[in-house]
Design a protein around this motif. Structure first.
Motif, PDB file in Angstrom:
ATOM      1  N   GLN B  37      76.122  10.841  59.972  1.00  0.00           N
ATOM      2  CA  GLN B  37      75.450   9.833  59.147  1.00  0.00           C
ATOM      3  C   GLN B  37      74.233   9.278  60.034  1.00  0.00           C
ATOM      4  OE1 GLN B  37      78.207   7.772  56.719  1.00  0.00           O
ATOM      5  NE2 GLN B  37      78.191   9.488  55.303  1.00  0.00           N
ATOM      6  N   LYS B  38      74.471   9.214  61.314  1.00  0.00           N
ATOM      7  CA  LYS B  38      73.523   8.867  62.102  1.00  0.00           C
ATOM      8  C   LYS B  38      72.220   9.402  62.097  1.00  0.00           C
ATOM      9  CE  LYS B  38      71.867   6.992  66.281  1.00  0.00           C
ATOM     10  NZ  LYS B  38      71.376   5.614  66.204  1.00  0.00           N
ATOM     11  N   ARG B  39      71.056   8.430  61.703  1.00  0.00           N
ATOM     12  CA  ARG B  39      69.532   8.990  61.392  1.00  0.00           C
ATOM     13  C   ARG B  39      68.878   8.374  62.856  1.00  0.00           C
ATOM     14  NH1 ARG B  39      68.603  12.845  57.573  1.00  0.00           N
ATOM     15  NH2 ARG B  39      70.571  13.437  56.995  1.00  0.00           N
ATOM     16  N   TYR B  40      67.973   9.275  63.181  1.00  0.00           N
ATOM     17  CA  TYR B  40      67.233   8.531  64.313  1.00  0.00           C
ATOM     18  C   TYR B  40      65.813   8.207  63.669  1.00  0.00           C
ATOM     19  CZ  TYR B  40      70.982  10.519  66.917  1.00  0.00           C
ATOM     20  OH  TYR B  40      72.038  10.875  67.549  1.00  0.00           O
ATOM     21  N   PRO B  41      65.194   7.181  64.543  1.00  0.00           N
ATOM     22  CA  PRO B  41      63.788   6.751  64.437  1.00  0.00           C
ATOM     23  C   PRO B  41      63.035   8.096  64.463  1.00  0.00           C
ATOM     24  CG  PRO B  41      64.829   5.347  65.744  1.00  0.00           C
ATOM     25  CD  PRO B  41      65.871   6.348  65.636  1.00  0.00           C
ATOM     26  N   ARG B  67      64.673   9.209  76.246  1.00  0.00           N
ATOM     27  CA  ARG B  67      64.793   7.745  76.705  1.00  0.00           C
ATOM     28  C   ARG B  67      64.956   6.907  75.738  1.00  0.00           C
ATOM     29  NH1 ARG B  67      60.634   6.602  80.708  1.00  0.00           N
ATOM     30  NH2 ARG B  67      61.330   8.513  81.459  1.00  0.00           N
ATOM     31  N   TYR B  68      64.402   6.954  74.597  1.00  0.00           N
ATOM     32  CA  TYR B  68      64.212   5.850  73.565  1.00  0.00           C
ATOM     33  C   TYR B  68      65.169   6.219  72.263  1.00  0.00           C
ATOM     34  CZ  TYR B  68      60.506   3.296  76.006  1.00  0.00           C
ATOM     35  OH  TYR B  68      60.069   2.637  76.864  1.00  0.00           O
ATOM     36  N   GLY B  69      65.609   7.446  72.318  1.00  0.00           N
ATOM     37  CA  GLY B  69      66.533   8.203  71.266  1.00  0.00           C
ATOM     38  C   GLY B  69      65.580   8.294  69.901  1.00  0.00           C
ATOM     39  N   PHE B  70      64.497   8.845  69.923  1.00  0.00           N
ATOM     40  CA  PHE B  70      63.943   9.234  68.386  1.00  0.00           C
ATOM     41  C   PHE B  70      63.693  10.585  68.468  1.00  0.00           C
ATOM     42  CE2 PHE B  70      60.315   8.388  71.605  1.00  0.00           C
ATOM     43  CZ  PHE B  70      59.559   9.218  71.236  1.00  0.00           C
ATOM     44  N   ILE B  71      63.112  11.131  67.284  1.00  0.00           N
ATOM     45  CA  ILE B  71      62.591  12.607  67.282  1.00  0.00           C
ATOM     46  C   ILE B  71      61.107  12.337  66.770  1.00  0.00           C
ATOM     47  CG2 ILE B  71      62.769  14.340  65.340  1.00  0.00           C
ATOM     48  CD1 ILE B  71      65.787  13.509  65.313  1.00  0.00           C
ATOM     49  N   ILE B 106      66.190  18.965  56.925  1.00  0.00           N
ATOM     50  CA  ILE B 106      66.912  19.834  58.041  1.00  0.00           C
ATOM     51  C   ILE B 106      67.323  18.777  59.233  1.00  0.00           C
ATOM     52  CG2 ILE B 106      65.857  21.428  59.518  1.00  0.00           C
ATOM     53  CD1 ILE B 106      63.768  22.120  57.785  1.00  0.00           C
ATOM     54  N   LEU B 107      66.482  17.890  59.881  1.00  0.00           N
ATOM     55  CA  LEU B 107      66.885  17.165  61.077  1.00  0.00           C
ATOM     56  C   LEU B 107      67.399  15.630  60.602  1.00  0.00           C
ATOM     57  CD1 LEU B 107      63.926  17.908  63.172  1.00  0.00           C
ATOM     58  CD2 LEU B 107      66.056  19.093  63.410  1.00  0.00           C
ATOM     59  N   PRO B 108      68.179  15.313  61.544  1.00  0.00           N
ATOM     60  CA  PRO B 108      68.757  13.870  61.147  1.00  0.00           C
ATOM     61  C   PRO B 108      67.513  12.630  61.520  1.00  0.00           C
ATOM     62  CG  PRO B 108      69.589  14.704  63.353  1.00  0.00           C
ATOM     63  CD  PRO B 108      68.575  15.702  62.727  1.00  0.00           C
ATOM     64  N   VAL B 109      66.650  12.876  60.733  1.00  0.00           N
ATOM     65  CA  VAL B 109      65.678  11.701  60.797  1.00  0.00           C
ATOM     66  C   VAL B 109      65.712  10.678  59.687  1.00  0.00           C
ATOM     67  CG1 VAL B 109      63.833  13.286  61.801  1.00  0.00           C
ATOM     68  CG2 VAL B 109      63.883  13.046  59.453  1.00  0.00           C
ATOM     69  N   SER B 110      65.539   9.173  60.036  1.00  0.00           N
ATOM     70  CA  SER B 110      65.551   8.359  59.252  1.00  0.00           C
ATOM     71  C   SER B 110      64.435   8.181  58.347  1.00  0.00           C
ATOM     72  CB  SER B 110      65.317   6.828  60.159  1.00  0.00           C
ATOM     73  OG  SER B 110      65.259   5.836  59.245  1.00  0.00           O
ATOM     74  N   GLU B 111      64.824   7.537  56.980  1.00  0.00           N
ATOM     75  CA  GLU B 111      63.960   7.747  55.936  1.00  0.00           C
ATOM     76  C   GLU B 111      63.428   6.146  55.897  1.00  0.00           C
ATOM     77  OE1 GLU B 111      65.128   9.198  51.807  1.00  0.00           O
ATOM     78  OE2 GLU B 111      66.891   8.943  52.771  1.00  0.00           O
TER      79      GLU B 111
END
Lengths: 254, 254, 254, 254
Positions: B37-41, B67-71, B106-111
């Motif tokens: 359920q983790k979503r990335y910035p 490095r910063y953990g985003f997509i 599709i991808l684990p991106v944050s809303e």
């Protein structure tokens, strides 16, 4: 066999474009040609509206390039329909001049009319046949696979709000072709151009049951002896030109 | 690190589009998140006119995503300037609604607004800042690197036949923005929108000597406290956002 | 429909790898699933030796992913045969653990055994069936299309200098499997594993006239009721799994 | 500028391989060369172990190809280290013969020694310098950027279980080079080859603080007048050869 993806700059388009190419493998290239002056026949391939040049990876064209010893080059056309757009880039000019120049300098493709062919699927069939009718000194043969060819009717149906299967709005078609009144008899009217076409020969193939099957039959009738028309059983092409592309390429090299 | 190329269908654009994405590597993904359920910035990246999303492979964005953990997701915009084109597809609508919807599935991106950022280079900087000004509920932060921001002036200069460095003809700009008279104060006038913008914050970076350096300074002045403006020494960015992208991403996550 | 190319890092392989994926289009994704907890069945696809994952672009898998609502993922295997190589990377471990973990965190693919399938063409058929036999808790169904399955015989024929159609030297096969004497009954001997396999079910399809047609028939006989065997007319598959891939996917979802 | 991705078959490697190429744009190609006999200098680029040819998209090589008018070609090497592997494909043979033959027939690249250069990063620097030392009739100049050059030491450290930063196991290195005792003075021992090298010239660049900085200094000392050695400040290269690639290409064409 080789599959190549190009990302290059176009002056005519004012920016980068993508094209995909299919080449014969090393064993088909003439390695004893020490001066490397051998040039290969070239097939310019135009995708249908709503798709991209990736469409051709599903077809048997890579294997055919290997078997017959030619190079196929498929540029991305986006929503241009291969036309010098009323409101947008001059894609016909790009296709008939700049693209040929770019690839003649990069890949070993022939400049000779007898070894330059153009073909397409759906609305790409329209664009291919139109280029051949208007530029007979560049392309000796052209083909259309499940072509969507009668743009006048497509414009009218789109304006009338019909579901055409072509993902273009009325406004988008106006950006391409200008107002509806401007189309008939104009520089993009394939049926009008076909009446006057004299030098090239054509191959039109369509599946029975395809919505635009009659486009191909009607245009072939208009072209008369210069055109071959092949009607396939519904589903014969496996949604990927399995029969029609093989037929068209065989016709190119017969 | 992962580099991903997408080719997908867009209903809004009426056809296929290409986007490139950069993801953190496996060691940065939370593998213990059994429910996933983790979503990335997510950083939406817009290229400049004449280029494509390939432009971002030259920048340090892939390493920064790690490095910063985003997509980061960069769609191809062609000549649309990221606008709902007068004669062409609704690209702003695509960017602000459909594209986000597609990738959220599709991808684990944050809303979340706090984890949605938008940035761009050249005219992509214009598009990014405009989207942030018009859609503050979607994007919390926006940046522009060597932005080309004053479209009213670009339209005027192009009409006057000046060499602008932007590969657009006057007609092409009209297809995007409509007639010149329609632009000022309209839905695509970034400077007008910026005056009213209240909720988002902005980072503008430009190199000294860059033709449009003043665009960034002027817009930053207009945005006031909501904007940070950074002026780099000429050449500092190595033609590939080496300094400006690092600065912008650091600002996003500070 | 979406076609996606991944370039990512693998710890097991010690470097970057490429994989291609095919996803259903937006209209097939469940957009009302606000929490995005929907997970799609996944088909892991393994190419034959000498090809790459590009091979699957020629097959109807993209359209099938759309029609049946699953995600297909095809990693590049190079010359590994999908095996924990004697002298080289642990590709079976990569396929059965790391690859699944990477994509479970990136794409909405199901973890459930009932929704995890594995299939392949040529030697990729061997690798797929072997993974299913050895890891029945991971894959519920497996298929092989024109499989090259009897590695013991392939090793023997290659050592004897025969032309096998598989572009591997005797040394290369030794790097994969170790010395010939080590193979029989070992961890990579599919026929031996198949005798003991109990939980998964299998679909084997081969064209008449294909050199390794008997491999499929023999293995299917060994698997007994757990396997379906389909023999196609020569040429029916149009060199691109037109019939066999459709048959296999229909079988997966029946 | 053009960026091209090739997927082609190699007889030596027994299967498909991927290579990426960077070409000057149309305005740099000699379009008045009606016979198209113009051939461009070619730089063969070898990536480091654990990466792929995608690595070079981050470097300034595309812009340099434009500025200096050459073609750069970067093949994927996987874990081969560019060597005729003990247990695996003959990658040195592929690089020095087949790859050159394939591209000489596809792209307008020069065959002349004076216009053939080879360079690499990390272990690709090792492979590039080794090819130049062993095949002086093919390459006139070679360079290494942050090269990892002393394979004897790398093998020893890997066997001793040290963390080397190179993602190779002891077994994998044995598959490449054979047993440790076989290496010294053998066909892959760069330091031994360098002592005898007479005809080519070399450029070695490394950042201070890089773990293998001494490899470059030591090899340059061994090569004597034939080599230029440049030591960069730590971080100067922005992790993407921003300074070193520019320096190396300037050196090639000075």
């Amino acid at each position: 066999m080789a599959y190549v993806e190009f990302n290059a700059l176009s002056t005519v388009l004012g920016g980068s474009f993508t094209a995909r190419a299919f080449l014969p493998g090393l064993d088909r290239l003439d390695l004893k040609d020490a001066r490397h002056q051998k040039r290969y026949p070239v097939l310019w391939l135009l995708h249908t509206d709503g798709e991209s040049s990736l469409e051709f990876l599903k077809t048997p064209v890579e294997g055919l390039a290997e078997r017959y010893g030619f190079i196929a080059i498929a540029p991305d056309l986006h929503h241009s329909m291969g036309v010098d757009m009323k409101w947008g880039p001059n894609v016909e000019k790009f296709l008939t001049h700049e693209l040929r120049g770019i690839f003649r300098h990069i890949l070993p493709v022939s400049e000779l009319r007898e070894e330059n062919f153009i073909g397409g699927t759906g609305t790409g069939g329209y664009a291919a046949l139109k280029c051949a009718c208007k530029h007979p000194s560049l392309f000796s043969k052209a083909f259309s696979l499940n072509g969507i060819l009668d743009m006048e009717r497509l414009i009218a149906r789109t304006s009338a709000g019909e579901v055409t299967g072509v993902p273009q709005t009325a406004e988008a078609l106006e950006a391409v072709f200008g107002g509806a009144g401007e189309f008939a008899g104009g520089p993009d009217d394939l049926f009008s151009l076909a009446e006057r076409s004299q030098e090239s020969v054509f191959y039109l193939c369509a599946e029975k049951g395809f919505d635009y099957h009659e486009d191909s039959r009607a245009l072939a009738a208009l072209l008369g002896e210069k055109a071959a028309f092949v009607s396939l059983d519904a589903g014969a092409d496996c949604e990927s030109c399995q029969v029609s592309m093989r037929g068209a390429v065989k016709w190119l090299f017969q």
